[in-house]
Design an enzyme around this catalytic site. Structure first.
Site, PDB file in Angstrom:
ATOM      1  CB  SER A   1      -0.954  -0.038   1.200  1.00 30.76           C
ATOM      2  OG  SER A   1      -1.912   0.964   1.090  1.00 30.76           O
TER       3      SER A   1
ATOM      4  CG  HIS B   1      -5.474  -2.246  -0.002  1.00 33.77           C
ATOM      5  ND1 HIS B   1      -4.697  -2.030  -1.123  1.00 33.77           N
ATOM      6  CD2 HIS B   1      -5.008  -1.391   0.932  1.00 33.77           C
ATOM      7  CE1 HIS B   1      -3.820  -1.082  -0.870  1.00 33.77           C
ATOM      8  NE2 HIS B   1      -3.983  -0.677   0.368  1.00 33.77           N
TER       9      HIS B   1
ATOM     10  CG  ASP C   1      -6.477  -3.302  -3.631  1.00 33.74           C
ATOM     11  OD1 ASP C   1      -7.270  -2.502  -3.090  1.00 33.74           O
ATOM     12  OD2 ASP C   1      -5.253  -3.294  -3.418  1.00 33.74           O
TER      13      ASP C   1
END
Ligand SMILES: *[C@@H]1O[C@H](CO)[C@@H](O)[C@H](O)[C@H]1NC(C)=O
Ligand SMILES: *[C@@H]1O[C@H](CO)[C@@H](O)[C@H](O)[C@H]1NC(C)=O
Ligand SMILES: *[C@@H]1O[C@H](CO)[C@@H](O)[C@H](O)[C@H]1NC(C)=O
Ligand SMILES: *[C@@H]1O[C@H](CO)[C@@H](O)[C@H](O)[C@H]1NC(C)=O
Ligand SMILES: *[C@@H]1O[C@H](CO)[C@@H](O)[C@H](O)[C@H]1NC(C)=O
Ligand SMILES: *[C@@H]1O[C@H](CO)[C@@H](O)[C@H](O)[C@H]1NC(C)=O
Ligand SMILES: *[C@@H]1O[C@H](CO)[C@@H](O)[C@H](O)[C@H]1NC(C)=O
Ligand SMILES: *[C@@H]1O[C@H](CO)[C@@H](O)[C@H](O)[C@H]1NC(C)=O
Ligand SMILES: *[C@@H]1O[C@H](CO)[C@@H](O)[C@H](O)[C@H]1NC(C)=O
Ligand SMILES: *[C@@H]1O[C@H](CO)[C@@H](O)[C@H](O)[C@H]1NC(C)=O
Ligand SMILES: *[C@@H]1O[C@H](CO)[C@@H](O)[C@H](O)[C@H]1NC(C)=O
Ligand SMILES: *[C@@H]1O[C@H](CO)[C@@H](O)[C@H](O)[C@H]1NC(C)=O
Ligand SMILES: [Ca+2]
Length: 585
Positions: free
Chosen positions: A202, A495, A449
């Site tokens: 991320s 995610h 995601d």
């Protein structure tokens, strides 16, 4: 000296190394750390503070059920010290976890953070220490290890803390690594090459790419998951769903979109050749599943209580959502199709992309307005803050969507790109120094995601491919990429995490081991090792396909897919961002 230490020392001498191996407790003292600090003047413009050094031993800490490294129990020396930039009135804190000398394997791992955090408060460090690596993190100079960028971003009204932005952008990690490599060599008294790695997901994935782009000479291997690169687009894109609700005048009950996700998963799961509840091929879903077929399907969700974190008026208190009993509407499906098509401006030009079909519609989640008794836009404070704080430089997260259009969102994207092109955007696609250094990249992204589009990673790979190998045919350039940069999508994954709605999907938990094998032993990860961390195949192994190959099960009794070349599928991930005059890498 204890008996066991003498034996270890003698064995080391026999093995041809001159290094005397001391125990963790012998090595882990303030005096030894001070003696190992890089000497004054080693790094132009940086002054280390020997007085600031702390050191303590930590024994037998166990980690289980982690996403990014297997179960482990570690011992280490926890070291902190500070440095400052000459002439600047600042103080940056570093923390390094050092394995016992007997466990040190000539490795160094830099770690990053998530959202507006530049570090993970140590939660990523074990993923280095367990492999004999010194693992480091930085506070970026923000005041403490748990101070996030947004909390120190404004110096005063409309006054940007630019040094903090650049530290966050790439500079702090570069310095963490530079100082860490030298300190590590001194601490263990070795002149051997220190294999230097990065691992993060991320924002941590973006930080990894920041190092590949701007500190390419320092690293041997970078592991970057679902990176938040293309920052101007990525951050504003979180507002797209809310704006679409306002523009289209439809505020879906959360249950309706949850149902849409469930129907999509059910319809698209088998398209990959294996009916396991996992959408491994969202590209085939896009090609073959028409969301309109969901219209009229019933949904029901019982009354529930949830935390109110909306940007406008959300106070973190609890809010009661009424029971939702209805059928999927034509308006709901039309809104979902608008989102899935990605942001287009009023001239129909493409400005950005959305999540893949089957991913949850988190950005579109509405909230219950108990005064009007209707569903209403819900801006999470994080996404509104990008506009109010980082673009408009206002100390607030209150954002009104009155008069906001798709063109406004595009302008936000352009504004963010322009304002942070050389700090946060992280799209310098010429990776020559890293490439020429012989360094490797493992890049992965959840197929499902719901926070950073999977296509964002594929577009980045394709950008790098075309910039680095502009004169080659597609397959030849992919072959050239495969030697040093591989991208894998993770079937069903959310995610930087497994996906509760698709529990039978795998996750690449052993990336650090795979990277070590690639860098130090030349074992190319033709497929990426992955493990089932939840669901029916818990603990079993599988392999992830390397882009542009896509997973397909010709044998649905196998846990491991074939990796196939499918031009129509590849083409669904090829984007032309014609809303911009500049290329969007
Ligand atoms: C660390 O810095 C010193 C100068 O202080 C230099 O002599 C040494 O070679 C450096 N070591 C490494 C491993 O970079
Ligand atoms: C760590 O655990 C090992 C094995 O359980 C044990 O022998 C050792 O004494 C422990 N060390 C400390 C410092 O607790
Ligand atoms: C590492 O050292 C710092 C500074 O003394 C301290 O705040 C932190 O709690 C220590 N961490 C561990 C795991 O010992
Ligand atoms: C931003 O507002 C908060 C209170 O809402 C205040 O504590 C803080 O000092 C303000 N920051 C700046 C830079 O004005
Ligand atoms: C910031 O702006 C607000 C509103 O214009 C004003 O009330 C406040 O005094 C300003 N603060 C500073 C530190 O200039
Ligand atoms: C470091 O290693 C060298 C040999 O490589 C040795 O001569 C020296 O004494 C060692 N220094 C320390 C402090 O152990
Ligand atoms: C969607 O499926 C999950 C189970 O995978 C279930 O818990 C949830 O209630 C379903 N949502 C709706 C709206 O039917
Ligand atoms: C999806 O189904 C709707 C309703 O049957 C139809 O109007 C539309 O053309 C279909 N879309 C595609 C891309 O086939
Ligand atoms: C609306 O919800 C708030 C809490 O979120 C509560 O305090 C208030 O009483 C509710 N009003 C009505 C009319 O239900
Ligand atoms: C939902 O509504 C339908 C039709 O109005 C009704 O038959 C059904 O019982 C309702 N379901 C629940 C759980 O209230
Ligand atoms: C590229 O390679 C794939 C196999 O990986 C093959 O199916 C495809 O035909 C090749 N394309 C061209 C243009 O050679
Ligand atoms: C691959 O993952 C399996 C578990 O799925 C693990 O046992 C094995 O050690 C891993 N291989 C590498 C190279 O990390
Ligand atoms: Ca499947």
């Amino acid at each position: 000296m204890s008996y066991s230490v003498r034996v270890a020392g003698a064995l080391a001498a026999l093995a041809g190394t001159a290094r005397a191996v001391s125990s963790l407790s012998e090595a882990c003292t303030v005096a030894k750390v001070q003696a190992a600090l890089p000497a004054d003047g080693t790094f132009n413009g940086l002054s280390l503070s020997a007085d600031s050094v702390t050191a303590n031993t930590v024994y037998n800490v166990s980690y289980t059920g982690q996403t990014f490294f297997p179960d482990t129990t570690i011992n280490y020396c926890n070291v902190t010290f500070t440095y400052s930039h000459d002439g600047a009135d600042d103080e940056v804190q570093l923390e390094y976890w050092l394995p016992a000398p007997a466990d040190f394997a000539n490795r160094f791992l830099t770690t990053g953070g998530g959202a507006y955090d530049i570090n993970s408060q140590g939660s990523s460090n074990p993923g280095g220490v367990m492999y004999g690596a010194v693992a480091g993190m930085t506070d970026g100079g923000f005041g403490s290890f748990d101070t996030a960028l947004d909390s120190i971003f404004l110096l005063g009204n409309s006054s940007t803390n630019w040094p903090a932005v650049y530290m966050f952008g790439y500079q702090a990690l570069r310095e963490l690594t530079l100082i860490g490599q030298n300190f590590t060599a001194n601490f263990y008294n070795t002149s051997d090459h220190i294999y230097t790695y990065y691992q993060g997901c991320s924002e941590g994935g973006r930080e990894g790419w920041s190092q590949v782009q701007r500190a390419g000479d320092l690293y041997d291997g970078v592991i970057a998951g679902a990176p938040a690169l293309r920052y101007g687009q990525q951050q504003a894109n979180h507002l797209f769903a809310a704006v679409a609700e306002v523009v289209e005048g439809y505020y879906p009950p959360p249950c309706e979109f949850d149902k849409l996700v469930n129907l999509t998963i059910a319809a698209c799961d088998p398209l990959d050749g294996k009916t396991d509840g996992v959408v491994s091929r969202s590209d085939l879903c896009q090609l073959h599943y028409n969301l309109s077929s969901a219209i009229g399907e019933p949904y029901y969700c019982a009354e529930s209580t949830t935390m109110d974190i909306s940007g406008a008026g959300g106070d973190g208190g609890m809010i009661t959502l009424p029971a939702q009993n209805g059928t999927v509407s034509a308006e709901g499906v039309a809104l979902a199709k608008t989102l899935l098509a990605g942001l287009h401006d009023s001239n129909g030009k493409k400005a950005y992309i959305y999540y893949q079909m089957g991913a949850e519609y988190g950005d579109a989640t509405t909230t219950w307005d108990n005064t009007t008794e209707s569903w209403a836009v819900d801006l999470t404070s994080n996404s509104a803050e990008w506009i109010t704080l980082f673009l408009e430089l206002k100390n607030t997260t209150d954002l009104s969507l009155d008069g906001v259009t798709y063109d406004t969102v595009k302008q936000w994207m352009i504004h963010g790109m322009e304002q942070y092109y050389d700090s946060l955007q992280t799209t310098l696609a010429d990776l020559t120094p890293f490439y020429e250094n012989g360094a490797k990249i493992i890049h992965f992204h959840g197929e499902q995601d719901p926070s950073i589009p999977t296509g964002s990673s594929i577009h980045w790979y394709e950008s790098v491919r075309s910039v680095m190998f502009p004169d080659m045919q597609y397959n030849a350039s992919v072959a050239a990429m495969n030697d040093w940069y591989r991208l894998y999508t993770v079937p069903g994954a959310a995610h930087c995490a497994t996906n509760d709605l698709q529990p039978n999907g795998p996750f690449p938990q052993t990336n650090m081991q795979v990277m070590i094998d690639w860098v130090e032993n030349g074992i190319e990860p033709v497929t990426l090792n992955a493990t089932f961390l939840t669901g029916d195949y818990l603990g079993e192994n599988t392999q992830l396909c390397s882009w542009p190959l896509r997973p397909y099960w010709n044998d649905n009794t196998s846990l491991i897919p074939d990796c196939v070349y499918d031009q129509a599928s590849i083409d669904t991930f090829m984007y032309k961002f014609d809303a911009y005059k500049l290329p969007l890498y």
